[in-house]
Design a protein around this motif. Sequence first.
Motif, PDB file in Angstrom:
ATOM      1  N   ALA A 261       2.304 -34.291  -7.836  1.00 29.46           N
ATOM      2  CA  ALA A 261       3.717 -34.009  -7.552  1.00 29.46           C
ATOM      3  C   ALA A 261       4.443 -35.268  -7.095  1.00 29.46           C
ATOM      4  O   ALA A 261       5.604 -35.503  -7.474  1.00 29.46           O
ATOM      5  CB  ALA A 261       3.817 -32.919  -6.488  1.00 29.46           C
ATOM      6  N   PHE A 262       3.783 -36.101  -6.300  1.00 29.59           N
ATOM      7  CA  PHE A 262       4.390 -37.349  -5.845  1.00 29.59           C
ATOM      8  C   PHE A 262       4.647 -38.282  -7.023  1.00 29.59           C
ATOM      9  O   PHE A 262       5.740 -38.843  -7.160  1.00 29.59           O
ATOM     10  CB  PHE A 262       3.482 -38.025  -4.824  1.00 29.59           C
ATOM     11  CG  PHE A 262       3.950 -39.387  -4.407  1.00 29.59           C
ATOM     12  CD1 PHE A 262       4.983 -39.532  -3.497  1.00 29.59           C
ATOM     13  CD2 PHE A 262       3.375 -40.541  -4.944  1.00 29.59           C
ATOM     14  CE1 PHE A 262       5.424 -40.799  -3.122  1.00 29.59           C
ATOM     15  CE2 PHE A 262       3.805 -41.799  -4.575  1.00 29.59           C
ATOM     16  CZ  PHE A 262       4.837 -41.928  -3.660  1.00 29.59           C
ATOM     17  N   VAL A 263       3.651 -38.435  -7.886  1.00 25.78           N
ATOM     18  CA  VAL A 263       3.784 -39.343  -9.026  1.00 25.78           C
ATOM     19  C   VAL A 263       4.845 -38.842  -9.998  1.00 25.78           C
ATOM     20  O   VAL A 263       5.628 -39.621 -10.557  1.00 25.78           O
ATOM     21  CB  VAL A 263       2.425 -39.511  -9.736  1.00 25.78           C
ATOM     22  CG1 VAL A 263       2.578 -40.297 -11.034  1.00 25.78           C
ATOM     23  CG2 VAL A 263       1.431 -40.207  -8.811  1.00 25.78           C
ATOM     24  N   GLU A 264       4.873 -37.507 -10.192  1.00 23.29           N
ATOM     25  CA  GLU A 264       5.815 -36.914 -11.152  1.00 23.29           C
ATOM     26  C   GLU A 264       7.172 -36.620 -10.535  1.00 23.29           C
ATOM     27  O   GLU A 264       8.063 -36.088 -11.200  1.00 23.29           O
ATOM     28  CB  GLU A 264       5.206 -35.633 -11.709  1.00 23.29           C
ATOM     29  CG  GLU A 264       3.919 -35.881 -12.508  1.00 23.29           C
ATOM     30  CD  GLU A 264       3.140 -34.603 -12.800  1.00 23.29           C
ATOM     31  OE1 GLU A 264       3.712 -33.497 -12.586  1.00 23.29           O
ATOM     32  OE2 GLU A 264       1.971 -34.700 -13.227  1.00 23.29           O
ATOM     33  N   LYS A 265       7.320 -36.922  -9.257  1.00 23.27           N
ATOM     34  CA  LYS A 265       8.596 -36.770  -8.537  1.00 23.27           C
ATOM     35  C   LYS A 265       9.130 -35.343  -8.628  1.00 23.27           C
ATOM     36  O   LYS A 265      10.269 -35.095  -9.031  1.00 23.27           O
ATOM     37  CB  LYS A 265       9.631 -37.777  -9.066  1.00 23.27           C
ATOM     38  CG  LYS A 265       9.217 -39.217  -8.856  1.00 23.27           C
ATOM     39  CD  LYS A 265      10.266 -40.201  -9.345  1.00 23.27           C
ATOM     40  CE  LYS A 265       9.814 -41.650  -9.106  1.00 23.27           C
ATOM     41  NZ  LYS A 265      10.812 -42.625  -9.579  1.00 23.27           N
ATOM     42  N   ARG A 266       8.295 -34.389  -8.208  1.00 19.43           N
ATOM     43  CA  ARG A 266       8.661 -32.974  -8.208  1.00 19.43           C
ATOM     44  C   ARG A 266       8.070 -32.310  -6.956  1.00 19.43           C
ATOM     45  O   ARG A 266       7.155 -32.849  -6.326  1.00 19.43           O
ATOM     46  CB  ARG A 266       8.126 -32.281  -9.456  1.00 19.43           C
ATOM     47  CG  ARG A 266       6.607 -32.354  -9.592  1.00 19.43           C
ATOM     48  CD  ARG A 266       6.084 -31.475 -10.715  1.00 19.43           C
ATOM     49  NE  ARG A 266       4.651 -31.638 -10.915  1.00 19.43           N
ATOM     50  CZ  ARG A 266       3.721 -31.047 -10.157  1.00 19.43           C
ATOM     51  NH1 ARG A 266       4.076 -30.271  -9.138  1.00 19.43           N
ATOM     52  NH2 ARG A 266       2.429 -31.239 -10.409  1.00 19.43           N
ATOM     53  N   PRO A 267       8.588 -31.137  -6.578  1.00 17.67           N
ATOM     54  CA  PRO A 267       8.003 -30.434  -5.430  1.00 17.67           C
ATOM     55  C   PRO A 267       6.585 -29.967  -5.752  1.00 17.67           C
ATOM     56  O   PRO A 267       6.315 -29.535  -6.876  1.00 17.67           O
ATOM     57  CB  PRO A 267       8.944 -29.232  -5.227  1.00 17.67           C
ATOM     58  CG  PRO A 267      10.208 -29.604  -5.943  1.00 17.67           C
ATOM     59  CD  PRO A 267       9.800 -30.466  -7.092  1.00 17.67           C
TER      60      PRO A 267
END
Length: 273
Positions: A261-267
Motif C-alpha cells: 500500500a505504501f509503494v502503490e500510494k493507496r490506503p
Amino acid sequence: MSTPGQTQQETAGEAAQDLVIEDRGHVRVLTLNRPQRANALTPELMAAIAEAFVEAGADPEVRAIVVTGAGDRAFCGGFDLKARHEADQAGKPFVYLMSTRERFVFEVIYETYKPVVAAINGAAVAGGFELALACDLRIGEEHAVFGLPEAKRGMGAHFATVMLPRAIPRAHALDLLFRSEYIDAAKAESIGFLNKVVAKGKALDEAMAWATQIAGNAPITVRRMKETASKASGLPASAALRLNEGVNPYLSEDRVEGIAAFVEKRPPRWKGR
C-alpha cells in the motif's frame, strides 16, 4: 446492587442498562450509564464491564475501545458507597474485589490487548480514577477533577497503589495516594496522567478521533505493541526485548499489504492476519 426478591435475570438486566455498548466502525464505545449516581460502580456493573471487555477482545471487528460516562458531571465516582453503607448497616460482609473468583475488572481492562481510550467527561475519583488508570490513553475535559480519597475513607486503592507509580512519577503517585487531595485536569496533564485536556463536552469526540486513527492501523502490529508494552513492564530490558507476544507482524499478510500500500500510494486493506 440487587435488592431482596430480585432474580439474577433482573439484576443482569439492570447491569445491562447501566452499561451502554455501541460500535462505531471498528471502535467499541462503552458508556457507564448511572449519571444520577455519578456513574458509580456496583458489583453488577463491574461484572458487566469485565464481560464487555472480554467480548470486545474476542471480536475481530473491534480494533479499539473507548470508555466514557453518561452526563457531564462524572466519568465515574468510584464504588457506590451509599449502597455499600446500606449493605454494612444490614450486616452484609464486604467481599474484597481481589478475592473473588473472577478477575478484578481493572485487571481485565489493563490486560485487554486492544487499545483502550478513556473519554473522561467529568470527575474521575476513587475507583473511577482507577478505571481511567486501567485504560491506555486518557482524554480529560477541562472541568474534570481527579483523586484517590481512599485514605480518607478507610479503603484500599490497591490497583492504583501498584499501577499509578508505573504510569506517572513515583512522587506524584504517592502524593495522590497519601494525601488524598483532588487535582484539576491541567495538573493531571502536567504530571502525565492525562494525554490531553479538551473543552467541556469534547472528550468523547477527541477520544473517538484517537481510537479511529488507531483502528486504521495494522491490527496485528497494534496488538503486538499493546501486549508487549504491558507484559514488559517491570522486566529487565534483556528479558523484555526477547518477549514474543501474540502474532508476529513481520510474518503476517498485513506486513506484505502495508508495504504494498505504501509503494502503490493507496490506503492499506488490513486482514488481521
